[in-house]
Design a protein around this motif. Structure first.
Motif, PDB file in Angstrom:
ATOM      1  N   PHE A 134     -21.243  -4.981  12.187  1.00  0.00           N
ATOM      2  CA  PHE A 134     -21.284  -6.443  12.524  1.00  0.00           C
ATOM      3  C   PHE A 134     -21.993  -6.538  13.851  1.00  0.00           C
ATOM      4  O   PHE A 134     -21.358  -6.082  14.870  1.00  0.00           O
ATOM      5  CB  PHE A 134     -19.855  -6.759  12.448  1.00  0.00           C
ATOM      6  N   SER A 143     -19.789 -11.604  26.172  1.00  0.00           N
ATOM      7  CA  SER A 143     -18.772 -12.680  26.126  1.00  0.00           C
ATOM      8  C   SER A 143     -19.528 -13.962  25.714  1.00  0.00           C
ATOM      9  O   SER A 143     -18.892 -15.147  25.393  1.00  0.00           O
ATOM     10  CB  SER A 143     -18.064 -12.870  27.304  1.00  0.00           C
ATOM     11  N   MET A 166     -25.703  -4.284  21.008  1.00  0.00           N
ATOM     12  CA  MET A 166     -25.224  -3.115  21.423  1.00  0.00           C
ATOM     13  C   MET A 166     -23.779  -3.187  21.270  1.00  0.00           C
ATOM     14  O   MET A 166     -23.009  -3.934  21.027  1.00  0.00           O
ATOM     15  CB  MET A 166     -25.331  -3.484  23.123  1.00  0.00           C
ATOM     16  N   TRP A 167     -23.140  -1.826  21.485  1.00  0.00           N
ATOM     17  CA  TRP A 167     -21.762  -1.709  21.021  1.00  0.00           C
ATOM     18  C   TRP A 167     -21.211  -1.828  19.881  1.00  0.00           C
ATOM     19  O   TRP A 167     -20.177  -2.546  19.571  1.00  0.00           O
ATOM     20  CB  TRP A 167     -20.738  -2.426  22.281  1.00  0.00           C
ATOM     21  N   ILE A 168     -21.774  -1.616  18.796  1.00  0.00           N
ATOM     22  CA  ILE A 168     -21.426  -1.729  17.315  1.00  0.00           C
ATOM     23  C   ILE A 168     -20.955  -0.839  16.786  1.00  0.00           C
ATOM     24  O   ILE A 168     -21.495   0.150  16.429  1.00  0.00           O
ATOM     25  CB  ILE A 168     -22.971  -2.362  16.528  1.00  0.00           C
TER      26      ILE A 168
HETATM   27  P1  FAD Z   1     -19.251  -9.155  29.656  1.00  0.00           P
HETATM   28  O1  FAD Z   1     -19.475 -10.591  28.851  1.00  0.00           O
HETATM   29  O2  FAD Z   1     -20.332  -8.841  30.487  1.00  0.00           O
HETATM   30  O3  FAD Z   1     -18.011  -9.437  30.386  1.00  0.00           O
HETATM   31  C1  FAD Z   1     -17.785  -8.614  31.801  1.00  0.00           C
HETATM   32  C2  FAD Z   1     -16.534  -8.946  32.471  1.00  0.00           C
HETATM   33  O4  FAD Z   1     -16.911 -10.327  32.860  1.00  0.00           O
HETATM   34  C3  FAD Z   1     -15.385  -9.333  31.505  1.00  0.00           C
HETATM   35  O5  FAD Z   1     -14.180  -8.724  32.356  1.00  0.00           O
HETATM   36  C4  FAD Z   1     -15.314 -10.342  31.120  1.00  0.00           C
HETATM   37  O6  FAD Z   1     -14.177 -10.892  30.682  1.00  0.00           O
HETATM   38  C5  FAD Z   1     -15.763 -11.210  32.374  1.00  0.00           C
HETATM   39  N1  FAD Z   1     -16.465 -12.538  32.197  1.00  0.00           N
HETATM   40  C6  FAD Z   1     -17.304 -12.826  31.369  1.00  0.00           C
HETATM   41  N2  FAD Z   1     -17.647 -14.282  31.406  1.00  0.00           N
HETATM   42  C7  FAD Z   1     -16.543 -14.848  31.926  1.00  0.00           C
HETATM   43  C8  FAD Z   1     -16.048 -16.268  32.304  1.00  0.00           C
HETATM   44  N3  FAD Z   1     -16.901 -17.191  32.034  1.00  0.00           N
HETATM   45  N4  FAD Z   1     -15.077 -16.272  33.026  1.00  0.00           N
HETATM   46  C9  FAD Z   1     -14.522 -15.282  33.551  1.00  0.00           C
HETATM   47  N5  FAD Z   1     -14.697 -13.832  33.162  1.00  0.00           N
HETATM   48  C10 FAD Z   1     -15.764 -13.607  32.475  1.00  0.00           C
HETATM   49  N6  FAD Z   1     -19.410  -6.135  19.414  1.00  0.00           N
HETATM   50  C11 FAD Z   1     -20.170  -6.435  18.233  1.00  0.00           C
HETATM   51  O7  FAD Z   1     -20.627  -7.458  18.239  1.00  0.00           O
HETATM   52  N7  FAD Z   1     -19.618  -5.516  17.199  1.00  0.00           N
HETATM   53  C12 FAD Z   1     -18.960  -4.585  17.364  1.00  0.00           C
HETATM   54  O8  FAD Z   1     -18.593  -3.653  16.384  1.00  0.00           O
HETATM   55  C13 FAD Z   1     -18.270  -4.252  18.647  1.00  0.00           C
HETATM   56  N8  FAD Z   1     -17.743  -3.085  18.744  1.00  0.00           N
HETATM   57  C14 FAD Z   1     -17.319  -2.503  19.850  1.00  0.00           C
HETATM   58  C15 FAD Z   1     -16.886  -1.440  20.146  1.00  0.00           C
HETATM   59  C16 FAD Z   1     -16.360  -0.685  21.491  1.00  0.00           C
HETATM   60  C17 FAD Z   1     -15.823   0.420  21.621  1.00  0.00           C
HETATM   61  C18 FAD Z   1     -16.622  -1.592  22.511  1.00  0.00           C
HETATM   62  C19 FAD Z   1     -16.343  -1.302  24.141  1.00  0.00           C
HETATM   63  C20 FAD Z   1     -17.457  -2.919  22.575  1.00  0.00           C
HETATM   64  C21 FAD Z   1     -17.528  -3.546  21.237  1.00  0.00           C
HETATM   65  N9  FAD Z   1     -18.242  -4.630  20.867  1.00  0.00           N
HETATM   66  C22 FAD Z   1     -18.927  -4.953  19.818  1.00  0.00           C
HETATM   67  C23 FAD Z   1     -18.606  -5.507  22.201  1.00  0.00           C
HETATM   68  C24 FAD Z   1     -17.622  -6.322  22.537  1.00  0.00           C
HETATM   69  O9  FAD Z   1     -17.270  -7.110  21.795  1.00  0.00           O
HETATM   70  C25 FAD Z   1     -17.921  -6.894  24.093  1.00  0.00           C
HETATM   71  O10 FAD Z   1     -18.183  -5.568  25.004  1.00  0.00           O
HETATM   72  C26 FAD Z   1     -17.116  -8.017  24.530  1.00  0.00           C
HETATM   73  O11 FAD Z   1     -17.486  -8.973  23.970  1.00  0.00           O
HETATM   74  C27 FAD Z   1     -17.471  -8.153  26.224  1.00  0.00           C
HETATM   75  O12 FAD Z   1     -18.867  -8.440  26.389  1.00  0.00           O
HETATM   76  P2  FAD Z   1     -19.499  -7.087  27.649  1.00  0.00           P
HETATM   77  O13 FAD Z   1     -19.154  -6.051  27.407  1.00  0.00           O
HETATM   78  O14 FAD Z   1     -21.095  -7.847  27.547  1.00  0.00           O
HETATM   79  O15 FAD Z   1     -19.051  -8.083  28.803  1.00  0.00           O
END
Ligand code: FAD
Length: 389
Positions: A134, A143, A166-168
Protein backbone atom coordinates in the motif's frame (compact mmCIF):
# COMPACT_ATOMS: atom_id res chain seq x y z
CA UNK A 1 -2.61 -17.38 42.40
CA UNK A 2 -6.24 -17.92 41.37
CA UNK A 3 -6.02 -16.14 38.05
CA UNK A 4 -3.73 -16.29 35.07
CA UNK A 5 -1.27 -13.48 36.01
CA UNK A 6 -1.69 -12.07 32.53
CA UNK A 7 -5.46 -11.84 32.88
CA UNK A 8 -5.93 -10.47 36.37
CA UNK A 9 -9.10 -8.62 35.36
CA UNK A 10 -10.74 -11.69 33.86
CA UNK A 11 -11.06 -10.23 30.36
CA UNK A 12 -11.14 -13.78 28.98
CA UNK A 13 -14.63 -14.08 30.41
CA UNK A 14 -15.76 -11.38 27.96
CA UNK A 15 -14.78 -13.52 24.96
CA UNK A 16 -16.90 -16.17 23.26
CA UNK A 17 -15.63 -19.72 22.81
CA UNK A 18 -15.18 -19.05 19.10
CA UNK A 19 -13.11 -15.95 19.80
CA UNK A 20 -10.90 -17.86 22.22
CA UNK A 21 -10.50 -20.66 19.68
CA UNK A 22 -9.28 -18.23 17.01
CA UNK A 23 -6.87 -16.64 19.46
CA UNK A 24 -5.56 -20.01 20.61
CA UNK A 25 -5.12 -21.47 17.13
CA UNK A 26 -3.23 -18.34 16.04
CA UNK A 27 -0.98 -18.65 19.11
CA UNK A 28 -0.37 -22.36 18.52
CA UNK A 29 0.68 -21.70 14.92
CA UNK A 30 3.01 -18.86 15.92
CA UNK A 31 4.58 -20.83 18.76
CA UNK A 32 5.49 -23.60 16.37
CA UNK A 33 6.22 -21.83 13.12
CA UNK A 34 7.55 -18.36 14.01
CA UNK A 35 8.65 -18.01 17.66
CA UNK A 36 11.70 -20.30 17.35
CA UNK A 37 13.09 -18.22 14.46
CA UNK A 38 11.91 -14.67 14.86
CA UNK A 39 14.80 -13.30 16.96
CA UNK A 40 17.21 -14.65 14.33
CA UNK A 41 15.16 -13.10 11.53
CA UNK A 42 15.19 -9.79 13.37
CA UNK A 43 18.94 -9.97 13.91
CA UNK A 44 19.60 -10.81 10.25
CA UNK A 45 16.96 -8.39 9.01
CA UNK A 46 15.43 -11.09 6.84
CA UNK A 47 12.42 -13.39 7.23
CA UNK A 48 13.24 -16.85 5.84
CA UNK A 49 10.77 -18.10 3.23
CA UNK A 50 8.44 -15.16 3.73
CA UNK A 51 6.29 -16.28 0.81
CA UNK A 52 5.86 -19.73 2.35
CA UNK A 53 4.95 -18.06 5.65
CA UNK A 54 2.37 -15.90 3.85
CA UNK A 55 0.78 -19.01 2.34
CA UNK A 56 0.60 -20.65 5.77
CA UNK A 57 -0.98 -17.50 7.25
CA UNK A 58 -3.41 -17.60 4.35
CA UNK A 59 -4.25 -21.27 4.95
CA UNK A 60 -5.07 -20.36 8.56
CA UNK A 61 -7.51 -17.73 7.27
CA UNK A 62 -5.55 -14.80 8.76
CA UNK A 63 -5.19 -12.73 5.56
CA UNK A 64 -8.11 -10.37 5.04
CA UNK A 65 -9.84 -12.41 7.74
CA UNK A 66 -12.41 -9.71 8.53
CA UNK A 67 -13.45 -9.27 4.89
CA UNK A 68 -16.43 -11.03 3.29
CA UNK A 69 -16.35 -13.17 0.15
CA UNK A 70 -13.58 -13.67 -2.44
CA UNK A 71 -11.96 -16.42 -0.36
CA UNK A 72 -11.76 -14.28 2.81
CA UNK A 73 -12.70 -15.79 6.15
CA UNK A 74 -15.47 -13.24 6.94
CA UNK A 75 -14.72 -13.24 10.67
CA UNK A 76 -15.49 -10.46 13.14
CA UNK A 77 -13.43 -7.42 14.02
CA UNK A 78 -12.86 -8.82 17.51
CA UNK A 79 -11.57 -12.07 15.98
CA UNK A 80 -9.24 -10.03 13.82
CA UNK A 81 -8.09 -7.96 16.80
CA UNK A 82 -7.34 -11.04 18.88
CA UNK A 83 -5.28 -12.48 16.03
CA UNK A 84 -3.37 -9.19 15.67
CA UNK A 85 -2.55 -9.26 19.38
CA UNK A 86 -1.11 -12.77 19.11
CA UNK A 87 0.80 -11.94 15.93
CA UNK A 88 2.40 -8.90 17.54
CA UNK A 89 3.15 -10.80 20.75
CA UNK A 90 5.44 -12.75 18.42
CA UNK A 91 6.76 -9.77 16.44
CA UNK A 92 5.37 -6.48 15.12
CA UNK A 93 6.95 -7.28 11.76
CA UNK A 94 4.86 -10.42 11.34
CA UNK A 95 1.73 -8.53 12.40
CA UNK A 96 2.65 -5.84 9.86
CA UNK A 97 2.85 -8.45 7.09
CA UNK A 98 -0.69 -9.54 7.93
CA UNK A 99 -2.05 -6.02 8.54
CA UNK A 100 -0.71 -4.51 5.35
CA UNK A 101 -1.93 -7.47 3.33
CA UNK A 102 -5.42 -7.59 4.89
CA UNK A 103 -6.25 -4.14 6.18
CA UNK A 104 -4.45 -1.96 3.65
CA UNK A 105 -3.98 -3.73 0.30
CA UNK A 106 -6.91 -6.19 0.43
CA UNK A 107 -9.27 -3.79 2.19
CA UNK A 108 -8.53 -1.08 -0.39
CA UNK A 109 -9.38 -3.46 -3.26
CA UNK A 110 -12.39 -4.89 -1.40
CA UNK A 111 -13.80 -1.45 -0.53
CA UNK A 112 -12.87 0.61 -3.56
CA UNK A 113 -11.89 -1.80 -6.35
CA UNK A 114 -13.97 -2.81 -9.38
CA UNK A 115 -15.48 -6.30 -9.50
CA UNK A 116 -12.61 -7.26 -11.84
CA UNK A 117 -9.99 -6.04 -9.33
CA UNK A 118 -11.64 -8.09 -6.60
CA UNK A 119 -11.91 -11.24 -8.68
CA UNK A 120 -8.37 -10.93 -9.93
CA UNK A 121 -6.59 -10.26 -6.65
CA UNK A 122 -8.55 -11.03 -3.49
CA UNK A 123 -8.77 -14.86 -3.62
CA UNK A 124 -5.03 -15.15 -4.27
CA UNK A 125 -4.22 -12.57 -1.60
CA UNK A 126 -6.44 -14.33 0.96
CA UNK A 127 -4.56 -17.55 0.23
CA UNK A 128 -1.18 -15.81 0.56
CA UNK A 129 -0.41 -16.72 -3.05
CA UNK A 130 -0.15 -13.04 -3.95
CA UNK A 131 1.29 -10.37 -1.66
CA UNK A 132 0.10 -6.78 -1.63
CA UNK A 133 1.49 -3.45 -0.49
CA UNK A 134 0.00 0.00 0.00
CA UNK A 135 1.84 3.07 -1.24
CA UNK A 136 0.77 6.33 0.32
CA UNK A 137 3.80 7.84 2.11
CA UNK A 138 6.39 9.64 0.01
CA UNK A 139 9.96 10.72 0.79
CA UNK A 140 8.80 14.32 1.37
CA UNK A 141 5.18 13.75 2.45
CA UNK A 142 4.29 11.50 5.37
CA UNK A 143 1.83 12.94 7.90
CA UNK A 144 0.51 15.23 5.16
CA UNK A 145 -0.28 12.81 2.31
CA UNK A 146 -2.61 15.36 0.66
CA UNK A 147 0.53 17.12 -0.59
CA UNK A 148 1.82 14.00 -2.37
CA UNK A 149 3.70 14.50 -5.64
CA UNK A 150 3.23 11.12 -7.30
CA UNK A 151 1.16 11.90 -10.36
CA UNK A 152 -1.05 9.86 -12.67
CA UNK A 153 -1.80 11.43 -16.05
CA UNK A 154 -4.02 10.26 -18.85
CA UNK A 155 -2.42 9.20 -22.13
CA UNK A 156 -5.23 8.16 -24.45
CA UNK A 157 -7.15 5.54 -22.47
CA UNK A 158 -4.10 4.65 -20.41
CA UNK A 159 -2.81 6.08 -17.16
CA UNK A 160 0.89 6.86 -16.71
CA UNK A 161 2.28 7.05 -13.16
CA UNK A 162 5.43 8.89 -12.10
CA UNK A 163 6.75 9.42 -8.60
CA UNK A 164 8.12 7.67 -5.53
CA UNK A 165 6.73 6.15 -2.37
CA UNK A 166 8.76 5.57 0.78
CA UNK A 167 8.65 3.23 3.79
CA UNK A 168 6.31 0.78 2.10
CA UNK A 169 5.79 -2.49 4.00
CA UNK A 170 5.96 -5.63 1.82
CA UNK A 171 7.03 -3.45 -1.16
CA UNK A 172 9.91 -5.57 -2.50
CA UNK A 173 7.98 -8.85 -2.22
CA UNK A 174 4.63 -7.56 -3.45
CA UNK A 175 2.84 -8.88 -6.51
CA UNK A 176 0.43 -5.98 -6.46
CA UNK A 177 0.75 -2.43 -5.16
CA UNK A 178 -2.14 -0.16 -4.30
CA UNK A 179 -0.70 3.25 -5.20
CA UNK A 180 -2.29 6.61 -4.44
CA UNK A 181 -1.51 9.43 -6.85
CA UNK A 182 -2.58 12.97 -7.75
CA UNK A 183 -4.75 13.27 -10.86
CA UNK A 184 -6.67 16.13 -12.45
CA UNK A 185 -9.64 14.93 -10.38
CA UNK A 186 -7.79 14.76 -7.06
CA UNK A 187 -6.10 11.80 -5.39
CA UNK A 188 -7.03 8.42 -6.88
CA UNK A 189 -5.99 4.84 -6.15
CA UNK A 190 -4.40 2.49 -8.69
CA UNK A 191 -3.97 -1.26 -8.72
CA UNK A 192 -0.44 -1.78 -10.02
CA UNK A 193 0.89 -5.27 -10.82
CA UNK A 194 4.49 -5.02 -9.71
CA UNK A 195 5.83 -6.59 -12.92
CA UNK A 196 4.62 -3.56 -14.89
CA UNK A 197 7.60 -1.92 -16.70
CA UNK A 198 8.83 1.18 -14.85
CA UNK A 199 7.90 -0.17 -11.40
CA UNK A 200 10.66 -1.08 -8.98
CA UNK A 201 10.79 -1.54 -5.20
CA UNK A 202 14.28 -1.30 -3.71
CA UNK A 203 14.64 -2.57 -0.16
CA UNK A 204 15.24 -0.05 2.64
CA UNK A 205 18.20 -1.18 4.71
CA UNK A 206 19.78 -0.11 8.02
CA UNK A 207 16.50 -0.22 9.98
CA UNK A 208 16.83 -0.72 13.72
CA UNK A 209 13.12 -1.47 14.06
CA UNK A 210 10.71 -3.86 12.29
CA UNK A 211 13.70 -5.83 11.09
CA UNK A 212 11.58 -8.95 10.59
CA UNK A 213 9.56 -7.06 7.98
CA UNK A 214 10.23 -5.98 4.41
CA UNK A 215 10.21 -2.17 4.04
CA UNK A 216 10.78 -0.61 0.62
CA UNK A 217 10.79 2.39 -1.59
CA UNK A 218 8.46 2.27 -4.61
CA UNK A 219 9.78 3.90 -7.76
CA UNK A 220 7.22 4.70 -10.47
CA UNK A 221 8.97 5.71 -13.65
CA UNK A 222 6.47 6.07 -16.48
CA UNK A 223 4.37 3.13 -15.25
CA UNK A 224 1.73 2.65 -17.96
CA UNK A 225 -1.55 1.12 -16.81
CA UNK A 226 -4.81 0.40 -18.64
CA UNK A 227 -7.84 2.63 -18.00
CA UNK A 228 -9.40 0.06 -15.70
CA UNK A 229 -6.43 0.04 -13.26
CA UNK A 230 -7.93 2.93 -11.29
CA UNK A 231 -10.41 2.54 -8.42
CA UNK A 232 -13.59 3.60 -10.19
CA UNK A 233 -15.34 5.82 -7.69
CA UNK A 234 -13.29 7.15 -4.82
CA UNK A 235 -11.58 10.55 -5.07
CA UNK A 236 -9.51 12.46 -2.53
CA UNK A 237 -8.00 11.43 0.81
CA UNK A 238 -11.18 9.61 1.81
CA UNK A 239 -9.90 6.54 -0.08
CA UNK A 240 -6.54 6.04 1.67
CA UNK A 241 -7.83 7.29 5.03
CA UNK A 242 -10.59 4.66 5.06
CA UNK A 243 -7.90 1.98 4.69
CA UNK A 244 -5.71 3.53 7.38
CA UNK A 245 -8.61 3.44 9.83
CA UNK A 246 -8.82 -0.32 9.25
CA UNK A 247 -5.10 -0.84 9.81
CA UNK A 248 -5.04 1.43 12.87
CA UNK A 249 -7.77 -0.67 14.40
CA UNK A 250 -5.44 -3.69 14.12
CA UNK A 251 -2.70 -1.74 15.91
CA UNK A 252 -5.06 -0.91 18.79
CA UNK A 253 -4.94 -4.65 19.52
CA UNK A 254 -1.58 -5.61 18.09
CA UNK A 255 0.55 -3.22 20.13
CA UNK A 256 -0.82 -4.86 23.29
CA UNK A 257 0.69 -8.15 22.14
CA UNK A 258 4.21 -6.71 22.25
CA UNK A 259 3.36 -5.29 25.69
CA UNK A 260 1.98 -8.59 26.98
CA UNK A 261 5.03 -10.53 25.82
CA UNK A 262 7.34 -7.97 27.47
CA UNK A 263 5.37 -7.95 30.72
CA UNK A 264 5.36 -11.73 30.87
CA UNK A 265 9.09 -11.88 30.19
CA UNK A 266 9.79 -9.29 32.92
CA UNK A 267 7.45 -10.98 35.40
CA UNK A 268 9.17 -14.34 34.98
CA UNK A 269 12.60 -12.78 35.08
CA UNK A 270 11.77 -10.88 38.27
CA UNK A 271 10.64 -14.07 39.96
CA UNK A 272 13.69 -16.08 38.87
CA UNK A 273 16.57 -13.62 39.22
CA UNK A 274 18.02 -12.92 42.63
CA UNK A 275 19.93 -9.88 43.84
CA UNK A 276 20.75 -8.99 47.44
CA UNK A 277 19.67 -12.49 48.43
CA UNK A 278 16.11 -12.37 47.14
CA UNK A 279 14.18 -12.34 43.88
CA UNK A 280 13.86 -9.05 42.02
CA UNK A 281 10.12 -9.62 42.40
CA UNK A 282 10.57 -9.16 46.17
CA UNK A 283 11.53 -5.50 45.81
CA UNK A 284 8.67 -3.05 46.05
CA UNK A 285 10.08 -0.93 43.23
CA UNK A 286 9.91 -3.95 40.92
CA UNK A 287 6.40 -4.80 42.04
CA UNK A 288 5.29 -1.25 41.36
CA UNK A 289 6.67 -1.46 37.83
CA UNK A 290 4.92 -4.78 37.23
CA UNK A 291 1.64 -3.58 38.73
CA UNK A 292 1.66 -0.40 36.61
CA UNK A 293 2.43 -2.41 33.48
CA UNK A 294 -0.38 -4.87 34.23
CA UNK A 295 -2.84 -2.03 34.85
CA UNK A 296 -2.08 -0.35 31.54
CA UNK A 297 -2.30 -3.68 29.73
CA UNK A 298 -5.73 -4.38 31.22
CA UNK A 299 -6.99 -0.88 30.39
CA UNK A 300 -5.68 -1.18 26.84
CA UNK A 301 -7.35 -4.57 26.37
CA UNK A 302 -10.68 -3.26 27.61
CA UNK A 303 -10.45 -0.30 25.25
CA UNK A 304 -9.53 -2.59 22.34
CA UNK A 305 -12.39 -4.95 23.09
CA UNK A 306 -14.86 -2.08 23.46
CA UNK A 307 -13.76 -0.62 20.11
CA UNK A 308 -13.91 -4.08 18.53
CA UNK A 309 -17.48 -4.60 19.69
CA UNK A 310 -18.38 -1.16 18.30
CA UNK A 311 -16.71 -2.01 15.01
CA UNK A 312 -18.69 -5.22 14.77
CA UNK A 313 -21.87 -3.27 15.57
CA UNK A 314 -20.99 -0.75 12.84
CA UNK A 315 -20.87 2.17 15.27
CA UNK A 316 -17.14 2.87 15.52
CA UNK A 317 -15.82 6.25 14.33
CA UNK A 318 -12.34 7.16 13.06
CA UNK A 319 -11.85 9.37 16.15
CA UNK A 320 -12.48 6.37 18.38
CA UNK A 321 -9.87 4.40 16.45
CA UNK A 322 -7.44 7.31 16.96
CA UNK A 323 -8.16 7.24 20.71
CA UNK A 324 -7.38 3.53 20.77
CA UNK A 325 -4.24 3.76 18.68
CA UNK A 326 -2.93 6.74 20.63
CA UNK A 327 -3.43 5.14 24.02
CA UNK A 328 -2.46 1.59 23.24
CA UNK A 329 0.73 2.23 21.30
CA UNK A 330 1.91 4.82 23.81
CA UNK A 331 1.25 2.62 26.82
CA UNK A 332 2.53 -0.53 25.13
CA UNK A 333 5.82 1.17 24.33
CA UNK A 334 6.07 2.34 27.94
CA UNK A 335 5.41 -1.22 29.15
CA UNK A 336 8.20 -2.54 26.90
CA UNK A 337 10.62 0.13 28.12
CA UNK A 338 9.82 -0.63 31.76
CA UNK A 339 10.14 -4.36 31.15
CA UNK A 340 13.55 -3.72 29.67
CA UNK A 341 14.72 -2.04 32.88
CA UNK A 342 13.64 -5.08 34.93
CA UNK A 343 15.85 -7.29 32.78
CA UNK A 344 18.86 -5.06 33.44
CA UNK A 345 21.67 -5.75 30.99
CA UNK A 346 19.84 -8.81 29.69
CA UNK A 347 17.16 -6.37 28.61
CA UNK A 348 19.27 -5.26 25.67
CA UNK A 349 19.92 -8.80 24.42
CA UNK A 350 17.98 -10.53 21.66
CA UNK A 351 18.05 -13.61 23.90
CA UNK A 352 14.89 -12.04 25.30
CA UNK A 353 12.10 -10.54 23.19
CA UNK A 354 11.82 -7.25 25.05
CA UNK A 355 14.30 -5.01 23.21
CA UNK A 356 12.98 -6.39 19.91
CA UNK A 357 9.41 -5.46 20.85
CA UNK A 358 10.55 -2.10 22.16
CA UNK A 359 12.42 -1.21 18.99
CA UNK A 360 9.54 -2.49 16.86
CA UNK A 361 7.03 -0.32 18.66
CA UNK A 362 9.06 2.78 17.73
CA UNK A 363 7.86 2.13 14.16
CA UNK A 364 4.33 1.40 15.28
CA UNK A 365 4.34 4.71 17.19
CA UNK A 366 5.05 6.45 13.88
CA UNK A 367 3.20 4.53 11.19
CA UNK A 368 -0.53 4.58 10.51
CA UNK A 369 -0.54 8.16 11.78
CA UNK A 370 2.06 9.31 14.28
CA UNK A 371 1.20 9.64 17.94
CA UNK A 372 1.20 13.42 17.38
CA UNK A 373 -1.37 13.16 14.55
CA UNK A 374 -3.71 11.07 16.70
CA UNK A 375 -3.28 13.54 19.55
CA UNK A 376 -4.40 16.30 17.18
CA UNK A 377 -7.39 14.20 16.07
CA UNK A 378 -8.44 13.80 19.70
CA UNK A 379 -7.70 17.48 20.41
CA UNK A 380 -9.89 18.54 17.50
CA UNK A 381 -12.70 16.26 18.67
CA UNK A 382 -12.47 17.79 22.15
CA UNK A 383 -12.27 21.43 21.14
CA UNK A 384 -13.70 21.71 17.65
CA UNK A 385 -10.46 23.47 16.68
CA UNK A 386 -8.12 21.88 14.12
CA UNK A 387 -4.42 22.31 14.95
CA UNK A 388 -3.00 20.45 11.96
CA UNK A 389 -1.77 23.49 10.08
P1 FAD B 1 6.67 13.42 9.17
O1 FAD B 1 5.29 13.57 8.64
O2 FAD B 1 7.78 14.14 8.48
O3 FAD B 1 6.65 13.79 10.71
C1 FAD B 1 7.87 13.94 11.47
C2 FAD B 1 7.45 14.35 12.89
O4 FAD B 1 6.75 15.60 12.84
C3 FAD B 1 6.49 13.37 13.55
O5 FAD B 1 6.74 13.30 14.92
C4 FAD B 1 5.13 13.98 13.30
O6 FAD B 1 4.14 13.56 14.23
C5 FAD B 1 5.47 15.45 13.44
N1 FAD B 1 4.50 16.30 12.74
C6 FAD B 1 4.22 16.35 11.41
N2 FAD B 1 3.23 17.22 11.16
C7 FAD B 1 2.85 17.73 12.38
C8 FAD B 1 1.85 18.65 12.81
N3 FAD B 1 0.98 19.23 11.96
N4 FAD B 1 1.76 18.91 14.13
C9 FAD B 1 2.58 18.30 15.03
N5 FAD B 1 3.54 17.42 14.68
C10 FAD B 1 3.67 17.13 13.38
N6 FAD B 1 3.53 4.24 4.71
C11 FAD B 1 2.76 3.71 3.70
O7 FAD B 1 2.15 4.44 2.92
N7 FAD B 1 2.64 2.35 3.55
C12 FAD B 1 3.30 1.48 4.35
O8 FAD B 1 3.17 0.24 4.18
C13 FAD B 1 4.14 2.00 5.41
N8 FAD B 1 4.88 1.15 6.20
C14 FAD B 1 5.77 1.68 7.09
C15 FAD B 1 6.65 0.84 7.77
C16 FAD B 1 7.60 1.34 8.65
C17 FAD B 1 8.57 0.44 9.34
C18 FAD B 1 7.64 2.75 8.89
C19 FAD B 1 8.64 3.32 9.87
C20 FAD B 1 6.80 3.60 8.22
C21 FAD B 1 5.86 3.09 7.30
N9 FAD B 1 5.03 3.93 6.55
C22 FAD B 1 4.22 3.41 5.55
C23 FAD B 1 5.18 5.38 6.65
C24 FAD B 1 4.50 6.02 7.83
O9 FAD B 1 3.11 5.94 7.71
C25 FAD B 1 5.02 7.45 7.98
O10 FAD B 1 6.37 7.34 8.41
C26 FAD B 1 4.22 8.30 8.92
O11 FAD B 1 2.99 8.64 8.35
C27 FAD B 1 4.95 9.60 9.31
O12 FAD B 1 5.41 10.25 8.19
P2 FAD B 1 6.95 10.76 8.14
O13 FAD B 1 7.83 9.63 8.55
O14 FAD B 1 7.16 11.37 6.81
O15 FAD B 1 7.06 11.84 9.28
Amino acid sequence: MDRNPLDLAGIDDLLSDEEKAIRDSTRAFLDKRVEPHVADWFERGEVDDIRGLARELGALGLLGMHLEGYGCAGLSSVDYGLACLELEATDSGIRSLVSVQGSLAMFAIHRWGSEEHKQEWLPRMAAGEAIGCFGLTEPDHGSDPGSMRTRARRDGDDWVLDGAKMWITNGSIADVAVVWAQTDEGIRGFVVPTDTPGFSAPLIKHKMSLRASVTSELVLDGVRLPAEAVFPEVRGLKGPLSCLTEARYGIVWGSLGAARSSLETARRYAVERHQFGRPLAGFQLTQQKLADMALELVKGQLLALHLGRRKDAGTITPTQVSLGKLNNIRESLEICRTARTILGANGISLEYPVIRHMNNLESVLTYEGTVEMHTLVVGEALTGVSAFR
